[in-house]
Write an enzyme that holds these catalytic residues in place. Structure first.
Site, short mmCIF file in Angstrom:
data_model
loop_
_atom_site.label_atom_id
_atom_site.label_comp_id
_atom_site.label_asym_id
_atom_site.label_seq_id
_atom_site.Cartn_x
_atom_site.Cartn_y
_atom_site.Cartn_z
N GLY A 698 0.73 -1.08 -0.15
CA GLY A 698 -0.02 0.10 0.03
C GLY A 698 0.96 1.31 0.15
O GLY A 698 2.10 1.17 0.04
N PHE A 702 3.53 9.54 2.96
CA PHE A 702 5.02 9.87 3.01
C PHE A 702 5.88 8.63 2.24
O PHE A 702 6.97 8.86 2.23
CB PHE A 702 5.62 10.16 4.30
CG PHE A 702 4.88 11.24 5.03
CD1 PHE A 702 4.23 11.00 6.20
CD2 PHE A 702 5.08 12.47 4.43
CE1 PHE A 702 3.83 11.98 6.96
CE2 PHE A 702 4.52 13.65 5.11
CZ PHE A 702 3.90 13.51 6.36
N VAL A 705 4.80 1.07 1.23
CA VAL A 705 5.10 -0.11 2.01
C VAL A 705 5.01 -1.44 1.15
O VAL A 705 4.25 -1.56 0.29
CB VAL A 705 3.78 -0.34 3.20
CG1 VAL A 705 4.25 -1.62 4.14
CG2 VAL A 705 3.90 0.68 3.94
N LYS A 720 8.61 0.10 4.93
CA LYS A 720 7.80 1.33 4.86
C LYS A 720 9.16 2.34 4.24
O LYS A 720 9.89 2.69 4.93
CB LYS A 720 7.57 2.07 6.04
CG LYS A 720 6.70 3.40 5.75
CD LYS A 720 5.90 4.01 6.69
CE LYS A 720 5.60 5.21 6.71
NZ LYS A 720 4.83 5.89 7.92
N ASP A 827 -3.14 10.82 14.20
CA ASP A 827 -3.71 10.43 13.07
C ASP A 827 -4.70 8.96 13.25
O ASP A 827 -4.17 8.10 12.47
CB ASP A 827 -2.80 10.17 11.94
CG ASP A 827 -3.35 10.50 10.50
OD1 ASP A 827 -2.45 10.08 9.55
OD2 ASP A 827 -4.31 10.63 10.37
#
Length: 1005
Positions: A698, A702, A705, A720, A827
């Site tokens: 995904g 920023f 992954v 990541k 978040d």
């Protein structure tokens, strides 16, 4: 038809209905001005909520108001609605009596007042309601006798009187109800014999008489009810035997429940011919002999409960009937506990139904080993084999039972180590391994069982230290019983983190050291047993803060000094054993020390004072010069304490300055700083196949992954890779490494390592390596927005969503309250919640996270700019947009929106929401009456009938749906409470956890 049109066509006579309704509303809602807002002058009463009018006369024909919390009464004005055909006022917390004026409603067909708190007797005036077809009064507090005049209501098809407080006997007149299909009188205080007149109700299908005080035998006339499908008379005082040929009497029988009586005789083997039978419960009687080996001819059998009888004789062939049950492919519950069944369990047990979730065979005479085939019953939630003569080791295959909630193997002859695979059973809530011959250590894998509430391993040969950081993961632990083993070392300090711990039994071991101060934080403790060990030091005065404590046993240790006077504060303490220590000084005289039968002080030679019944010597008076010395000593201690404070203060300032300086260090040292395994760019390039799209999992704000495998780690990893061209990416990398480097929790995504290097082209490269979560993100499961994901076939039910909500709540509670320094995530949203193999949720993506000290220290004016807003549109608290600094309260707002998204299946940025409507408003307006209109349709599923209801009043389909809706509404309320517009009205995370636990308990009943 709008209200103006109605006003033209409605006859004047209907105005009396409006007056009656307004009078009814005032009593029904306790005068609450906010209740039933549609009942106002601007709408015609036929358009009011819950009101239905007949077309010809425009008179009220139905009144349907369910699932409210008004707590009002039924006004006599109800009797003025003379055109009523249906009254449905279920679950609105009514109290008071049923008004006599109901007798005026001669057109009434349905009277449904279930699940309220109505009292008094059924008014005799109801006899005038001769058109009644359904009377549903379940779950109230109605009293008196069952009216005999019910027998004159010849149109009745349903008479539901269960779960009240009726007394007396069954009126014989009920036998006149030739149209009756359902009769429920269960859960009352009825007594006497069951009237033979019931046998005349020729079309009766459902008869529930359980949980009363009926005695004598079942009348033979009941066997004339050839249309009966469900027959329940559990928990009475009935005697005699069951009919020898049940299939001939009840050819359509689906449920037969006769448990909890005094029935005798042998197992009715004729039930094998009841081809429609789904439930057979003959538990808690006095049946004996063998269990029929022909049960395999019951293809629809779901529950078979013969526990607590005298079946079997301890012989090898007692369990032969189990082999026939392999044909019962729908079997879910098999309960044969507390009998005399002997024999050996063979691998044939693995042939039982794959739907089996309850297997209880404890307290029998079963011997031999636990067969490895037990691992085939993968849907088991309860496995009970305690109090038998089982031997050998626990088979490794038990680790396959990943749905297991309860495991009971205590009081057997099992030996060897507790297997490591017990850590695979992450749903475990209660484990019983007591009174066996287990040895070795407590397996470290037990830390994976984070839902553990009760753990019994006492009376074995276990040894070694009680490990730290195992039970601390089990925040819901209530009972920990490890007494009568050979444990050594100190009590783990982290047991003090168990806020729900009620019983801690560690007596009769070889434990040493002092009582850790952390135990004083276990405010729920009711029993603390540490006797017969080698503890030393003083008895903590902080134990006096454990106000729930009822039993305290510190006997047979090496405790010294005096008895803390603070123990007198324990008003619930009824057993205090301090005997055989080295205690000295004065015995307190208050609290438990006033009760000679509640305390034991034997074996302490230097005690004095106390109540006269103790026969202790009086304490010597303290000389004046000693008092003066004590005063000097006190001043010296205060001086030293003050000096120590100055030293600590200076040290703190130094550390703070060093930390500020450390923030300037190169990010290249992060891996070493937090003790991670080093990985290079080349290793990450290789494991992700050159960061190919085939390995892409995904993308985020920023970076991207990727999935891969590294030699350093046994499981797949997620890599990541930061897009350093994106503004804030480098800062995100630092924030995430800094946050995750110092916090560890079972519901946070674990950072495995990080890499700050250059790629093959010489460009800067930064990546973080995490645990890989096989079930992807919660957003994928909620919205199915990844077509190729293996997880899109999963449909999250309500139980799973509540568990996920709890997991995220636990993570936030840790970040906000229990980590080394409070962390604001900034978040919270479904895409940042990842799910592992067992659907346990892990909060991730700490790229925006802020340490609370950092957040507060940077709350300057420049933070008010839009560029400083932290989070994702839709989840950001409103005050962030107005320039407020980030806070843990802001996380709670985002968490509230996150919950509402799980309830509705709608994102806060859905096209239906705009300036006039938000996700919060959308849910707030619908709770609780219209919850079914806004909820994700996958959540409103029928609720299974629980065992208690099968023994008495069964839920109808709408009752099952109402229960589900009630839980969904409660779930939504938490989300609404967390996302209020005013920050100081937001629910705290600890209150949210409590509320979610309450929902979870209701769903698990």
């Amino acid at each position: 038809m709008d209200s103006q049109t109605l006003a033209v066509h409605v006859p004047l006579s209907s105005k009396s209905d409006k007056i009656a309704l307004l009078a009814l509303k005032d009593k029904l809602t306790n005068g609450d001005p906010h209740a039933l807002p549609s009942w106002n002058q601007s709408l015609h009463f036929c358009a009011w909520e819950g009101v239905t009018c007949s077309r010809p006369h425009m008179r009220v024909s139905a009144l349907q108001l369910q699932n409210q919390y008004w707590g009002g009464t039924l006004a006599p004005s109800l009797g003025n609605l003379t055109f009523l055909k249906e009254i449905n006022l279920t679950n609105i917390n009514l109290h008071g009596e049923i008004p006599r004026e109901v007798g005026h409603l001669k057109r009434l067909h349905i009277l449904d007042l279930r699940q309220n708190n109505l009292q008094g007797q059924i008014p005799m005036e109801m006899i005038n309601c001769s058109s009644l077809q359904v009377i549903a009064l379940y779950y109230n507090n109605l009293t008196g006798k069952i009216p005999s005049w019910f027998g004159s209501m010849m149109q009745l098809t349903v008479l539901g009187l269960g779960a009240n407080s009726f007394v007396g006997s069954i009126p014989a007149s009920l036998g006149n109800l030739s149209s009756l299909e359902l009769l429920s009188i269960a859960y009352n205080h009825l007594e006497g014999s069951i009237t033979p007149a019931l046998g005349r109700m020729s079309i009766l299908k459902l008869l529930y008489m359980g949980v009363n005080n009926f005695s004598s035998q079942l009348p033979s006339s009941l066997y004339n009810l050839s249309n009966i499908q469900e027959l329940s008379f559990t928990d009475n005082q009935l005697v005699g035997t069951l009919h020898s040929n049940l299939p001939m009497a009840f050819p359509n029988l689906q449920i037969l429940e006769c448990g909890g009586n005094r029935l005798t005789g042998t197992f009715p083997s004729s039930i094998s011919n009841l081809s429609e039978l789904q439930v057979f419960d003959s538990s808690e009687n006095d049946f004996h002999g063998p269990i029929s080996p022909t049960l395999g001819s019951l293809p629809k059998l779901q529950l078979f409960n013969v526990g607590h009888n005298r079946y079997g004789s301890g012989r090898a062939d007692d369990l032969d009937f189990l082999s026939s049950l392999k044909n019962c492919t729908q079997l879910q519950v098999l309960a044969i506990e507390n009998n005399y069944l002997g024999g050996v369990l063979t691998d044939l047990i693995g042939n039982l139904s794959s739907n089996l979730f309850w297997l209880s065979m404890g307290a029998n005479q079963i011997y031999g080993r636990i067969p490895e085939a037990i691992g085939k019953l993968i849907n088991l939630t309860l496995l009970g084999m305690d109090a038998n003569s089982l031997e050998g080791t626990i088979p490794y295959t038990i680790g396959k039972l990943k749905n297991l909630v309860g495991l009971s193997l205590g009081v057997n002859k099992l030996l060897g180590n507790i297997p490591l695979v017990i850590g695979n059973l992450t749903m475990l809530s209660e484990v019983g391994l007591e009174s066996n011959k287990f040895e070795g250590f407590i397996p470290f894998t037990l830390a994976n069982c984070t839902k553990m509430e009760r753990f019994y391993a006492h009376d074995n040969n276990l040894s070694g230290n009680i490990p730290t950081q195992i039970f601390s993961y089990q925040q819901g632990l209530v009972v920990l019983s490890l007494h009568s083993n050979s444990f050594t070392g100190p009590i783990p300090f982290d047991l003090g983190n168990l806020k729900h711990l009620s019983i801690l039994r560690l007596q009769e071991n070889k434990l040493t050291g002092e009582i850790p101060m952390g135990l004083s934080a276990c405010s729920a403790l009711t029993e603390l047993a540490l006797g017969r060990n080698s503890f030393h030091g003083s008895i903590l005065s902080l134990l006096g803060s454990l106000l729930s404590l009822e039993i305290l046993d510190l006997s047979h240790n090496n405790f010294s000094s005096t008895i803390p006077h603070e123990l007198v504060n324990l008003t619930l303490l009824n057993t205090l054993n301090l005997s055989f220590n080295n205690l000295s000084g004065e015995v307190p005289v208050g609290g438990v020390f006033k009760n000679i039968t509640a305390i034991s002080l034997t074996g302490n030679k230097h005690l004095c004072g106390g109540i006269p019944q103790l026969n202790l010597p009086p304490c010597p008076a303290l000389p004046l010069h000693k008092k003066h010395k004590r005063s000097i000593k006190k001043r010296v201690i205060l001086t030293i304490a003050f000096a120590g404070f100055l030293i600590i203060f200076v040290t703190f300032i130094s550390i703070y300055l060093l930390k500020k300086k450390a923030k300037k260090l190169s990010i290249k040292s992060l891996a070493l700083q937090y003790g991670y395994v080093k990985v290079s760019y080349g290793e990450l390039h290789q494991t992700t196949n050159g960061f190919s799209s085939s390995n892409l999992v995904g993308t985020g704000n920023f970076g991207a992954v990727y999935r891969g495998t590294l030699d350093h780690f046994e499981r797949p990893v997620a890599v990541k890779v930061l897009n350093l061209q994106t503004r804030g990416a480098s800062k995100s990398f630092v924030s995430e490494c800094k946050a995750l480097g110092k916090i560890k929790h079972r519901n946070l995504v674990s950072i495995l390592t990080c890499c700050s290097s250059v790629d093959y082209k010489g460009n800067d490269f930064k990546a973080i390596v995490f645990e890989f979560m096989s079930n992807g993100s919660l957003e994928t499961l909620l919205h199915n927005n990844v077509e190729d994901s293996e997880s899109t076939n999963l449909s999250l039910n309500l139980v799973q969503r509540v568990n996920i909500a709890l997991d995220v709540a636990f993570a936030l509670d840790y970040l906000h309250n229990d980590s080394w320094e409070a962390v604001v995530h900034c978040d919270i949203k479904p895409s940042n919640v990842l799910l592992d193999d067992d659907m346990v949720a892990h909060l991730g993506d700490f790229g925006l996270a802020r340490l609370i000290n950092d957040a507060t220290s940077h709350s300057s004016s420049n933070q008010a700019s839009s560029s400083a807003i932290k989070g994702t549109i839709g989840y950001i608290p409103p005050e962030y947009g107005a320039g407020s600094s980030v806070s843990i309260e802001g996380d709670m707002y985002s968490y509230g929106i996150f919950l509402l998204e799980m309830v509705t299946g709608k994102k806060p940025t859905d096209g239906m929401f705009g300036e006039d409507l938000s996700l919060h408003m959308f849910c707030n307006m619908a709770i609780p009456e219209r919850i079914s209109e806004i909820v994700d349709s996958r959540l409103l599923i029928p609720w299974p009938i629980d065992e208690q209801e099968r023994r008495g009043v069964r839920r109808h389909q709408n009752m099952e749906e109402n229960f589900t809706e009630e839980c969904v509404a409660s779930f939504a309320r938490i989300g609404v409470a967390c996302s209020q517009e005013i920050p100081n009205e937001w629910m705290s995370i600890k209150d949210g956890i409590t509320e979610l636990h309450s929902i979870k308990q209701k769903l698990s009943c």
